[in-house]
Design a protein around this motif. Structure first.
Motif, PDB file in Angstrom:
ATOM      1  N   ASN A 116       1.394  -0.943  -0.131  1.00 58.21           N
ATOM      2  CA  ASN A 116      -0.159  -0.253   0.049  1.00 58.21           C
ATOM      3  C   ASN A 116       0.331   1.246   0.091  1.00 58.21           C
ATOM      4  N   ASN A 137      10.068  -7.811   8.372  1.00 57.89           N
ATOM      5  CA  ASN A 137       9.407  -7.548   9.426  1.00 57.89           C
ATOM      6  C   ASN A 137       8.107  -7.120   8.443  1.00 57.89           C
ATOM      7  N   TYR A 157       1.657 -19.957  10.587  1.00 51.39           N
ATOM      8  CA  TYR A 157       1.742 -18.853  11.432  1.00 51.39           C
ATOM      9  C   TYR A 157       3.334 -19.247  11.331  1.00 51.39           C
ATOM     10  N   PRO A 206      -2.357  -2.326  13.580  1.00 52.95           N
ATOM     11  CA  PRO A 206      -3.482  -2.837  12.578  1.00 52.95           C
ATOM     12  C   PRO A 206      -3.801  -4.804  11.807  1.00 52.95           C
TER      13      PRO A 206
END
Ligand SMILES: NC(=O)c1ccc[n+]([C@@H]2O[C@H](COP(=O)([O-])OP(=O)(O)OC[C@H]3O[C@@H](n4cnc5c(N)ncnc54)[C@H](OP(=O)(O)O)[C@@H]3O)[C@@H](O)[C@H]2O)c1
Length: 472
Positions: free
Chosen positions: A225, A277, A353, A389
């Motif tokens: 983004n 990251n 994950y 977020p």
């Protein structure tokens, strides 16, 4: 009211630019001045005339807040500040002189008076009790010159981690708060250092970008983004004056990772610090256009391809660092090649994950050994649980329950910034950090893999990544 005038000089073995940078950022005061309990910058924007700081002095049982404002600012030469509190008013004039390329003289002049109660008792304080007397300047010298030994986990740290529950409680802001009490000053300077940071558009990445830019680093941030990345870039520029380069890439698409690698290799510019990251937790299973399960692609295969491809630039950097941002969730999973890409019938986002993050920690250890002779240090870390977020979106129930206890992004990113800059890390590679302390990588029985799995794991990744690797 009696005016007190002190004048001291010290010589420190650090270049002028580095000394000016550290001392003029008055928010660093609580790192080296033992009379100051807390110091922070309270006005937005880059350092200059008009910048304001709040310092909380502790004089035995007395606490006093003093607000400072920069009155004169000449980069690499001098800074003058006016301090005003209910019990104190003073003028501090600090000037800096180059002795030679590696050493600097600091001249510290302070004129002050106590007010109110302190006016009655204050003058009986010895000059070094308050602020910048002789001992404090010795502390400043130490903060600028001393390189502590690499940190080690204490018996208490290891016991808490091993007992899981106290260890996990330290993932909250409590862990950061407790850890912070033991940390020494961080006077590192990253001017001229090139940092490539993935996921710099949000959360921990944004806080890391700002923290590293404050230390002078030259940053390139990568994310999908562009608008959010530019928000980071504007924030950094406004606060530090540093320009940030923005790369728009989808790092779960390995062709895009390869294209980014090619661009960077073509530029030939050494990379001093690579921070892997970027990350996300996918509750629903997704498959990338290249046919990989997305958690595996983004969290493991992508940093594998990027780091392997950028090896020549890391090597060129000389004493470069790779920092892999993992997660405490990896403790729950063992390294197993079969389950790295979870199949639809048993897919669980948190497990996928955690497996990928376990893989990333293992990979860090492999690279640390393999690249030691090239002076590339590779370490991994986990940030604890931070309010970002990413956490709010992917773990809404956990977020709602834990919100008051989550770390701020700044607290979560502290260890990344420290790993990128602390000189004591020069000698440390292959470790897994939380709150600036190396931690065990296995805590839960049955999660430890055998040593002979490691080469198989590396080959597994290499085979999957082959079309995207520039050097095979
Ligand atoms: N926050 C925590 O408590 C916590 C705990 C343990 C580990 N971590 C790890 O910390 C890292 C940062 O997470 P965060 O909490 O700061 O989350 P975040 O606020 O969601 O930030 C994630 C970053 O990764 C980037 N990213 C995600 N997918 C990408 C893709 N396909 N291509 C390029 N960039 C991508 C995002 O950029 P765009 O959206 O702009 O692409 C964003 O900049 C992650 O690796 C996460 O696993 C976080």
């Amino acid at each position: 009211m009696k005016q007190i005038h002190l004048k001291k000089s010290i010589n420190v073995k650090r270049p002028l630019v580095e000394v000016f940078h550290y001392v003029s950022h008055f928010e660093n005061n609580d790192q080296w001045n033992s009379s100051i309990k807390e110091s922070r910058k309270i006005s937005p924007g880059r350092l200059g005339v008009g910048t304001r700081f709040e310092l909380i002095f502790g004089l035995g049982p007395l606490m006093a807040t003093v607000l400072y404002e920069v009155k004169r600012y000449e980069k690499d030469k001098s800074i003058w500040l006016h301090g005003l509190g209910t019990s104190y008013e003073g003028e501090e004039r600090i000037s800096f002189h180059k002795i030679d390329e590696l050493s600097t003289q600091i001249n510290y002049e302070i004129e002050y008076q106590f007010k109110g109660l302190l006016n009655i008792f204050g003058n009986s304080f010895r000059e070094n009790t308050f602020g910048f007397g002789g001992r404090s300047l010795e502390d400043l010298k130490r903060a600028l010159e001393y390189v502590p030994p690499g940190p080690k986990a204490t018996l208490m740290d290891s016991m808490q981690d091993t007992l899981i529950i106290p260890g996990v409680l330290n993932f909250t802001k409590r862990g950061h708060r407790t850890g912070k009490k033991k940390w020494g000053p961080l006077s590192s300077y990253l001017g001229g250092k090139k940092v490539l940071l993935t996921g710099g558009s949000s959360g921990l990445g944004r806080a890391t970008a700002l923290g590293l830019a404050k230390l002078g680093a030259d940053l390139t941030i990568v994310s999908r983004n562009e608008e959010k990345s530019w928000q980071t870039a504007f924030l950094v520029e406004e606060e530090t004056g540093q320009k940030v380069h923005v790369e728009k890439r989808d790092l779960s698409a390995l062709e895009d990772v390869k294209a980014l690698s090619e661009k960077l290799l073509k530029s030939g510019r050494p990379i001093d610090i690579l921070i892997n990251n970027a990350g996300a937790l996918y509750n629903e299973r997704e498959v990338t256009s290249e046919g990989f399960e997305k958690s595996f692609a983004l969290l493991l295969l992508s940093p594998f391809v990027l780091t392997e491809n950028l090896f020549p630039l890391l090597k060129k950097g000389g004493h470069s660092r790779v920092i892999n941002v993992a997660s405490g969730g990896m403790y729950t999973q063992a390294l197993k090649l079969k389950g790295l890409e979870m199949r639809p019938e048993n897919y669980n986002g948190s497990v996928a994950y955690a497996r990928a993050k376990r893989g990333l920690v293992t990979l860090s250890e492999v690279w640390a050994k393999e690249w030691a002779s090239d002076f590339i240090n590779v370490n991994s870390m986990h940030p604890g649980w931070a309010d970002t977020p990413g956490v709010a979106e992917s773990l809404p129930k956990f977020y709602k329950f834990m919100e008051p206890h989550l770390r701020t992004p700044e607290e979560g990113s502290d260890t990344i910034i420290w790993m990128a800059s602390a000189p004591e890390l020069d000698q440390m590679s292959g470790h897994f950090f939380l709150d600036r302390i190396p931690r065990k990588t296995f805590l839960i029985p049955g999660t430890k893999h055998s040593a002979d799995l490691i080469p198989k794991f590396y080959d597994y990744l290499k085979n999957k990544a082959r079309p995207y690797l520039i050097r095979n």
